[in-house]
Structures are given as structure tokens and as C-alpha cells.
Design an enzyme around this catalytic site. Structure first.
Site, PDB file in Angstrom:
ATOM      1  CD1 TRP A  34      -9.776 -17.712  52.817  1.00 44.08           C
ATOM      2  CD2 TRP A  34     -11.044 -16.253  51.701  1.00 44.08           C
ATOM      3  NE1 TRP A  34     -11.055 -17.818  53.307  1.00 44.08           N
ATOM      4  CE2 TRP A  34     -11.848 -16.924  52.641  1.00 44.08           C
ATOM      5  CE3 TRP A  34     -11.638 -15.280  50.886  1.00 44.08           C
ATOM      6  CZ2 TRP A  34     -13.210 -16.667  52.781  1.00 44.08           C
ATOM      7  CZ3 TRP A  34     -12.998 -15.015  51.030  1.00 44.08           C
ATOM      8  CH2 TRP A  34     -13.778 -15.708  51.966  1.00 44.08           C
ATOM      9  CE  LYS A  35      -1.037 -18.713  52.040  1.00 42.45           C
ATOM     10  NZ  LYS A  35       0.113 -19.595  52.020  1.00 42.45           N
ATOM     11  CG  HIS A  65       2.259 -14.825  54.724  1.00 40.76           C
ATOM     12  ND1 HIS A  65       2.864 -15.503  53.690  1.00 40.76           N
ATOM     13  CD2 HIS A  65       1.417 -15.716  55.316  1.00 40.76           C
ATOM     14  CE1 HIS A  65       2.413 -16.749  53.663  1.00 40.76           C
ATOM     15  NE2 HIS A  65       1.535 -16.904  54.638  1.00 40.76           N
ATOM     16  CD  GLU A 104       2.454 -17.254  50.537  1.00 43.77           C
ATOM     17  OE1 GLU A 104       1.429 -16.544  50.482  1.00 43.77           O
ATOM     18  OE2 GLU A 104       2.423 -18.467  50.833  1.00 43.77           O
ATOM     19  N   GLY A 137      -3.908 -21.817  55.299  1.00 45.57           N
ATOM     20  CA  GLY A 137      -3.942 -21.337  53.923  1.00 45.57           C
ATOM     21  C   GLY A 137      -4.906 -22.175  53.092  1.00 45.57           C
ATOM     22  N   GLY A 138      -4.341 -23.102  52.318  1.00 45.78           N
ATOM     23  CA  GLY A 138      -5.119 -23.892  51.364  1.00 45.78           C
ATOM     24  C   GLY A 138      -6.393 -24.501  51.934  1.00 45.78           C
TER      25      GLY A 138
HETATM   26  O1  LIG Z   1      -0.980 -18.121  55.908  1.00 47.14           O
HETATM   27  C1  LIG Z   1      -1.046 -19.342  55.792  1.00 47.14           C
HETATM   28  C2  LIG Z   1       0.137 -20.125  55.565  1.00 47.14           C
HETATM   29  O2  LIG Z   1       0.963 -19.576  54.611  1.00 47.14           O
HETATM   30  C3  LIG Z   1      -0.073 -21.598  55.435  1.00 47.14           C
HETATM   31  O3  LIG Z   1      -0.539 -21.959  54.160  1.00 47.14           O
HETATM   32  P1  LIG Z   1      -0.921 -23.489  53.902  1.00 47.14           P
HETATM   33  O4  LIG Z   1      -1.910 -23.881  54.962  1.00 47.14           O
HETATM   34  O5  LIG Z   1      -1.514 -23.524  52.536  1.00 47.14           O
HETATM   35  O6  LIG Z   1       0.334 -24.291  54.031  1.00 47.14           O
END
Ligand SMILES: O=C[C@H](O)COP(=O)(O)O
Length: 261
Positions: free
Chosen positions: A11-12, A100, A102, A239-240
Site C-alpha cells: 500500500w506504500k 524497496h 523507494e 502497488g497501486g
Molecule cells: O511494491 C510495489 C511496487 O513498487 C510496484 O508498484 P506499482 O504496482 O504501483 O507499479
């Protein structure tokens, strides 16, 4: 060897603890129990949501697992703002994301720190989801395979075969994260295969054959099925597309072999 796919929703920094309860409830409701026999489903919420998710999952005996998005390499002490593996374990976390892109980019985490975090997770009985992947310049130079296997070597440095067997690897090309530009199935397979072969070389066949290697980077319902059909891709770090519970349930069902009824 048949490896059960894992679909993990990162979910970030999205969804507060109240929203987390709603999303997790809707996900469990939307995805019939039979799919969990075929695919493991996890959510990776922000730290502040974990206690709420734990309470819900436990109370309703949900087949969903969960985990953190990062952890400290240390176990306790004067590390303001950090969260330890022991704390995550106490919250019932099965997983923790380590390395990750990020974190590597925004927080300057290097391979040595990633290695210490992998060790910290294992020390506390949590499965690290070890992320690695190349940037666009490395891919353009055709050096992506060497780059990723070097990141793998560095992250697993000094670990025994038994410890490596407890790790999940996630190949996430940086240029595909949050861009809508997913790696092609052949590209994902190429790197995931190379990572598995590297583990085979260092830690032997049984560890390599049992290792789950995920792909991450703009995974959606329209590409997850083909990705997980690849020999060496054992699921996805999403992610998104994991933020919408009904859409994520559909994505998990497709990874399990077919759409929701
Ligand atoms: O941890 C998930 C990834 O960073 C992928 O993110 P995303 O699916 O939004 O491209």
C-alpha cells in the site's frame, strides 16, 4: 517444483488505519475462500495500520496475511522513528518488505543495509520480501541481469542455505514502478530465471527450486495472469492496483487461474 504464488499488495504510504479496516474487509469479502488454496494473498500496510489489520484478521480468522514495508536492522534502542523486527513479529506480521527501490532511492539504503535488514527479519521469524531491480539506464545498457544478480548476492551475503530458503525475492525494475510501463513477460522471466539460477549456483537445487520470486512494477489485472504463468515468476508485488479491494481481489483470482464469478 510447484511453488504457490504469492500476491502481496504494497500500500506504500496510503490508507489510514480506519481505511485499512475497510479495505481489508472488502478484500476478504470479495475473494472466496477457495482462491486461497491456490494463491497466498498478503497486504502490506503502513506501520500505523498494522494493529488494526491484525485485530480484524484474527477476529474474523481471515486467510489474508500481512506485513510491514520496512524494518530496522537493529532490535531495540535509540533509533528514533525506526520499527524493529521484534515489534512486527509481535503484531503477527508474516512478511516485511526489504530494500524497496523507494527506500533505496529516497532514503539512500545501500546493499549492506539491505543485507542487515534481511538478517533482522529472519532473526525475528519474519519472511523478508527482498526487492531488487535495475533502473532504466542499466536496462538500456543491457546490464540488467548482472545488476540484479549482484544486488541479490549483496543482499544475501553471509546467509546460510537454510536462511536463503526463508526469503522471498521480488524483481522490480525501477522504470516499471508506478509508471504503467510493466516489464514484458519475457523480460520478467529472464531476470527471475537468472536470479533462481544464481541461488542454485550458490545454495543448491532444493533452495533454488523452492524459492519464491515475485515480479513487481505496474502489475494489473490485465497482465498478472500471463506473468504468473512464466516458469520462474511466482507471484507479484502490487502497488497501486492493491489499493482498490475489489480490483485487487480480481487480480488475485486471475493469478489463481481465473476471474471471479
Ligand atoms: O511494491 C510495489 C511496487 O513498487 C510496484 O508498484 P506499482 O504496482 O504501483 O507499479
Amino acid at each position: 517444483m510447484a511453488r504457490k504464488p504469492l500476491i502481496a499488495g504494497n500500500w506504500k504510504m496510503n490508507l489510514n488505519h480506519l481505511e485499512a479496516i475497510g479495505v481489508t474487509q472488502k478484500l476478504a469479502f470479495a475473494l472466496p475462500g477457495k482462491y486461497f488454496d491456490v494463491v497466498d494473498v498478503a497486504v502490506l500496510p503502513p506501520f500505523t495500520d498494522l494493529r488494526s489489520v491484525q485485530t480484524l484478521v484474527d477476529a474474523d480468522s481471515m486467510p489474508i496475511t500481512y506485513g510491514g514495508q520496512d524494518l530496522s536492522p537493529e532490535d531495540s534502542g535509540a533509533f528514533t522513528g525506526d520499527v524493529s523486527g521484534a515489534m512486527l513479529a509481535k503484531l503477527g506480521c508474516t512478511w516485511v518488505v526489504v530494500g524497496h527501490s523507494e527506500r533505496r532511492t529516497i532514503h539512500g539504503e545501500d546493499d549492506e543495509l539491505v543485507n542487515r535488514k534481511v538478517r533482522a527479519a529472519l532473526r525475528h521469524g519474519i519472511t523478508p520480501i527482498l526487492c531488487l531491480g535495475e533502473g532504466e539506464d542499466v536496462r538500456d545498457a543491457g546490464e540488467h541481469v548482472g545488476h540484479c544478480t549482484a544486488q541479490l548476492d549483496a543482499a544475501l551475503k553471509g546467509l546460510s542455505a537454510d536462511e536463503v530458503a526463508k526469503v522471498v525475492v521480488a524483481y522490480e525494475p525501477v522504470w516499471a514502478i508506478g509508471t504503467g510501463k510493466s516489464a514484458g513477460v519475457a523480460d520478467a522471466q529472464e531476470v527471475c530465471h537468472a536470479l533462481r539460477e544464481r541461488v542454485r549456483e550458490v545454495h543448491g537445487g532444493p533452495v533454488a527450486d523452492g524459492l519464491r520470486i515475485l515480479y513487481g512494477g505496474s502489475v494489473k489485472s490485465n497482465n498478472v495472469g500471463d506473468l504468473v504463468k512464466s516458469d520462474d515468476v511466482d507471484g507479484a508485488l502490487v502497488g497501486g492496483a492493491s489499493l482498490d479491494p475489489e480490483g485487487f481481489a480480481e487480480l488475485c483470482a486471475l493469478a489463481a487461474g481465473g476471474p471471479l464469478p
